[in-house]
Design an enzyme around this catalytic site. Structure first.
Site, PDB file in Angstrom:
ATOM      1  N   GLU A  53       0.817  -1.215   0.000  1.00 46.86           N
ATOM      2  CA  GLU A  53       0.000   0.000   0.000  1.00 46.86           C
ATOM      3  C   GLU A  53       0.856   1.272   0.000  1.00 46.86           C
ATOM      4  OE1 GLU A  53      -0.452  -2.584   1.937  1.00 46.86           O
ATOM      5  OE2 GLU A  53      -2.549  -3.240   1.758  1.00 46.86           O
ATOM      6  N   LEU A  54       1.960   1.245   0.745  1.00 47.37           N
ATOM      7  CA  LEU A  54       2.776   2.459   0.832  1.00 47.37           C
ATOM      8  C   LEU A  54       3.414   2.781  -0.518  1.00 47.37           C
ATOM      9  CD1 LEU A  54       3.861   4.699   2.688  1.00 47.37           C
ATOM     10  CD2 LEU A  54       5.879   3.288   3.061  1.00 47.37           C
ATOM     11  N   LYS A  55       3.840   1.742  -1.205  1.00 47.86           N
ATOM     12  CA  LYS A  55       4.420   1.937  -2.536  1.00 47.86           C
ATOM     13  C   LYS A  55       3.415   2.623  -3.463  1.00 47.86           C
ATOM     14  CE  LYS A  55       5.359  -0.795  -6.652  1.00 47.86           C
ATOM     15  NZ  LYS A  55       6.686  -0.366  -7.100  1.00 47.86           N
ATOM     16  N   GLU A 110      16.443  -9.169 -24.807  1.00 48.02           N
ATOM     17  CA  GLU A 110      15.873  -9.688 -23.547  1.00 48.02           C
ATOM     18  C   GLU A 110      14.372  -9.431 -23.363  1.00 48.02           C
ATOM     19  OE1 GLU A 110      18.251  -8.839 -20.026  1.00 48.02           O
ATOM     20  OE2 GLU A 110      20.115  -8.956 -21.166  1.00 48.02           O
ATOM     21  N   GLU A 123      27.365  -8.569  -3.355  1.00 43.78           N
ATOM     22  CA  GLU A 123      26.374  -8.420  -2.281  1.00 43.78           C
ATOM     23  C   GLU A 123      26.640  -9.242  -1.032  1.00 43.78           C
ATOM     24  OE1 GLU A 123      21.791  -9.091  -2.471  1.00 43.78           O
ATOM     25  OE2 GLU A 123      22.463  -7.413  -3.696  1.00 43.78           O
ATOM     26  N   HIS A 149      20.701   5.381 -16.048  1.00 44.35           N
ATOM     27  CA  HIS A 149      19.592   5.650 -15.137  1.00 44.35           C
ATOM     28  C   HIS A 149      18.949   7.000 -15.347  1.00 44.35           C
ATOM     29  CE1 HIS A 149      20.870   2.034 -13.176  1.00 44.35           C
ATOM     30  NE2 HIS A 149      19.679   2.031 -12.615  1.00 44.35           N
TER      31      HIS A 149
HETATM   32  N1  GLN Z   1      21.888  -8.150 -19.097  1.00 42.41           N
HETATM   33  C1  GLN Z   1      21.124  -7.419 -18.126  1.00 42.41           C
HETATM   34  C2  GLN Z   1      20.403  -6.256 -18.801  1.00 42.41           C
HETATM   35  O1  GLN Z   1      20.904  -5.719 -19.708  1.00 42.41           O
HETATM   36  C3  GLN Z   1      21.984  -6.877 -17.008  1.00 42.41           C
HETATM   37  C4  GLN Z   1      21.153  -6.202 -15.937  1.00 42.41           C
HETATM   38  C5  GLN Z   1      21.927  -5.766 -14.705  1.00 42.41           C
HETATM   39  O2  GLN Z   1      23.102  -5.646 -14.699  1.00 42.41           O
HETATM   40  N2  GLN Z   1      21.242  -5.521 -13.625  1.00 42.41           N
HETATM   41  O3  GLN Z   1      19.335  -5.864 -18.434  1.00 42.41           O
END
Ligand code: GLN
Ligand code: ZN
Length: 759
Positions: A16-18, A489, A610, A700
């Site tokens: 819900e918050l999202k 992809e 990670e 980004h």
């Molecule tokens: N091959 C993936 C893409 O191009 C790599 C995504 C990623 O590094 N998070 O979307």
């Protein structure tokens, strides 16, 4: 025995918050409406904990975006470029979190980083020389009162001053030491206010203490808390650590004037040893993190009760002083199994999400208090569960893992020889251009996948649509003039779930969302049993792509370490063993691609860093020593002329460059544009052998980079990287971008490549 919860998921049972926040960002709901939804979530969370009989329930564990940001804002750590915008309090908060672009100005968001060894991201507080640290906010007090009003006495949770100062970024000349006194004053005012409100307990989260702490930092930590605890008044103080053990500061922790110490018995390998060997002070409560706050498996009561007994008998902690707690905030697990309607009980009975963990805490507290708990029905039921755990065991997979030989981890011939063979075979121009894999996931692409999932279109229709997209994507890449082509992809929702769906041993949930950052959630698949490849996964798409062009096509896979790190792992076998199983499955796919004529294969390892241990001394022995070989196992079987690529992004690489080189890929592309190319120095210093494409622009942002700026970036790269090893590419996949800016950006990228080739 008493029980405690460090923090509770705050995104809401159905996110819900999202959804409310996203509406608020678009101006579709008012601030008041957003606040009401947030309040509803807090109240529900508190009631859930209250009805489960939890003794220590947190307030201020809620956040509209991130609780490190909340703490920074509480203490006025807001760079001028944000406060000068003249926005409301809430708008300023979101400007820090997400950036602001509008009538009042244009500022980027604060930097975002991974929260210790989790996939949660926090906003990095930014302190400059003018920052005037002082208590200015009231969020913790308001939330405490809000709970109090409905009859719930909470402990007020807040990020502690040490962790806050260690995580902050200092953009001026001043360092953390220069802000110590001001911050201590700020936290003192905070404690005064808690005293005024008659708060019983405060929880200082200090996860930074589980990292390597040197003498200087130790002294710094002690000084801060000595000062602060002098002023604590009547409020009882809990110092809460998690994600590991506190071996470097245990003595200091136990001699300071805290009323409670929270230690992690799940990830803290040495926690028990620490209390057993050094004792635990009898004037403090031990908040024992015994219920895993990161994983989704049921707690094994017999083991936990044994642990509690040994805390009492071997470490001499009186039962009344033990509080059974979660090992970390429950933020890292999904909300509740209640919303898993499709998953069968055969699975569900083995899982415990946040709400079910509350029941575990309360049952454990009862069982630990009765002698002969072994005959209690709850105990017996739990023991049965573990006796009959049906994780699918696949003897063939087990055998295959045991049969791995040392030489399977080594690709032959050695890198230099392969490099020459590949140069001749692929015959690429100098400074080859490529992309990271995905192309824009436009609405039609998502719709096609969705319709197919719901069985509203046939498999043939689904495939035909994707083929059409692939053909268009390849035509576009040819038109732009890229050298190494990808298929785009279009068949993938997510780089891990997609592979999970094609592997035996995985289980999927409908609604098990976990906050990754702000309004972004992920739904990690669950590794249920031994993992193997059910069928070829990507081969048909890559083969089709190859048939559309004469240029080399790059196959696209996710690597075993990333698949593991972005799944909920098993607890009955080691993550190393699970990773090797996945590695063998992906190895089969690599070999299949090769057999089908794909001579460049990229194996993404975006999440490699990670699970790197928080202590440097454990980096190799606990992790890299098997994670890197697991990657090599995936590609060691290919012919010398097959070129293996890998890709990584958005983490700190500079300190693990030798390990990355040891992955023995032929080419690596990574994100570098955000980190100002700092990584290049490290590459040079370590004589990096792998060919390398440090991203030349930030994907980004919808901004289109100019040819000149790409040429500039390339110039800098050429100072540190040999021309014969340099590739040109964006810094990550293009799936979140629009089609227009993607095309324009790539055209400029290819122009830049041509310019430097002829210069
Ligand atoms: N091959 C993936 C893409 O191009 C790599 C995504 C990623 O590094 N998070 O979307
Ligand atoms: Zn990436």
């Amino acid at each position: 025995m008493k029980t405690a919860v460090i923090g509770y998921p705050r995104i809401g049972e159905n996110r819900e918050l999202k959804f409310a926040s996203e509406k608020f960002f678009k101006g579709e709901i008012s601030e008041n409406e957003l606040n009401e939804i947030a309040k509803e979530i807090r109240v529900q969370n508190w009631f859930k904990q209250l009805t489960s009989g939890i003794s220590f329930i947190s307030s201020n564990d809620f956040s509209y975006y991130d609780n490190v940001l909340d703490t920074a804002v509480l203490f006025n750590i807001i760079p001028k470029r944000y406060s000068n915008l003249g926005l409301s309090e809430k708008e300023t908060y979101f400007a820090l979190a997400r950036g602001y672009q509008g009538k009042k100005g244009d500022v980027k968001a604060l930097a975002m980083k991974k929260w210790f060894n989790t996939n949660y991201h926090y906003l990095v507080p930014e302190i400059d020389d003018d920052t005037e640290v002082k208590l200015v906010g009231s969020k913790p007090f308001n939330e405490y009162l809000e709970a109090k009003k409905i009859g719930i006495e909470t402990k007020v949770a807040i990020i502690g001053p040490f962790t806050l100062l260690k995580l902050a970024r200092y953009t001026g000349n001043k360092k953390k030491e220069d802000f110590k006194n001001a911050l201590v004053c700020g936290y003192t005012s905070f404690l005064e206010k808690l005293n005024e409100l008659n708060v019983k307990w405060v929880q200082f989260d200090e996860p930074y203490l589980v990292k390597d702490i040197d003498e200087t930092d130790k002294a710094f930590f002690v000084e801060i808390y000595k000062k602060l605890l002098n002023k604590k008044g009547n409020v009882k103080t809990l110092i809460q650590t998690y994600f590991g053990d506190v071996r470097d500061v245990y003595k200091e922790l136990t001699s300071l004037d805290f009323d409670g110490i929270g230690l992690d018995f799940i990830e803290g390998r040495k926690t028990f040893e620490l209390i057993e060997c050094n004792g635990f002070p009898n004037n403090k409560l031990l908040f024992a993190g015994l219920v895993n706050g990161k994983n989704i498996w049921k707690n094994e009561y017999s083991k936990t009760i044994d642990r509690i007994k040994s805390i009492e008998t071997r470490a001499n902690v009186n039962a009344e002083k033990i509080v059974i707690s979660t090992s970390c905030s429950l933020l890292h697990v999904p909300n509740s199994l209640d919303s898993e309607k499709k998953l069968s009980d055969d699975y569900k009975k083995h899982f415990a999400f946040a709400k079910e963990k509350l029941t575990e805490l309360s049952e454990l507290s009862i069982l630990a208090g009765i002698s002969g708990c072994e005959s209690d029905a709850r105990y017996i039921k739990n023991v049965e569960l573990f006796r009959n755990r049906k994780n699918v065991i696949d003897e063939a997979v087990k055998k295959r893992v045991t049969a791995i030989k040392d030489e399977d981890y080594t690709r032959l011939p050695a890198f230099e020889e392969r490099e020459a063979i590949q140069k001749e075979k692929l015959n690429l121009p100098a400074f080859p251009t490529t992309t990271i894999g995905s192309f824009p996931q436009t609405a039609d692409v998502k719709r096609n996948r969705k319709l197919f999932k719901k069985a509203e279109i046939s498999k043939d229709d689904y495939i035909d649509f994707n083929k059409k997209k692939i053909a268009e994507c390849i035509a576009l890449q040819e038109e732009i003039g890229l050298d190494v082509i990808v298929h785009g992809e279009y068949e993938r929702n997510d780089m891990v779930e997609y592979f999970g769906e094609h592997l035996a041993g995985y289980v999927f949930t409908e609604n098990a969302w976990v906050q990754s950052y702000g309004t972004r959630c992920v739904k990690p698949p669950i590794i249920w049993g031994d993992v193997s490849r059910k069928e070829a996964i990507t081969v048909s798409w890559s083969k089709y792509a190859k048939s559309c062009t004469d240029k080399p096509v790059k196959g696209m896979l996710t690597g075993p370490v990333t698949i593991l790190n972005w799944s909920f792992p098993r607890e009955d076998i080691s993550i190393k063993e699970s990773t090797l199983q996945i590695a063998l499955a992906i190895r089969d796919e690599v070999l299949d691609l090769e057999t089908n004529g794909i001579d460049i294969i990229q194996i993404d390892e975006a999440a490699l860093r990670e699970k790197l241990p928080l202590r440097k001394s454990d980096w190799y022995s606990e992790y890299l020593d098997w994670a890197i070989p697991a990657f090599r196992l995936v590609h060691s079987g290919v012919k010398p002329q097959t070129q293996i690529h890998t890709h990584m992004c958005y983490s700190e690489f500079t300190d693990i460059i030798p390990a990355i080189d040891a992955m023995d890929a032929d080419v690596i592309t990574f994100e570098a544009s955000r980190s100002d190319l700092l990584i290049l120095d490290s590459l040079k210093e370590h004589n990096f052998k792998t060919e390398v494409g440090p991203g030349v622009y930030d994907i980004h942002s919808p901004r289109v980079p100019s040819t000149e700026e790409i040429v500039e970036a390339l110039k800098k790269m050429r100072e540190k990287i040999d021309d014969s090893k340099l590739w040109i590419n964006p810094d990550c996949g293009l799936k979140t971008r629009g089609e227009r800016e993607t095309k324009e950006s790539l055209i400029n990228l290819v122009k830049a490549a041509k310019l430097i080739r002829t210069a």
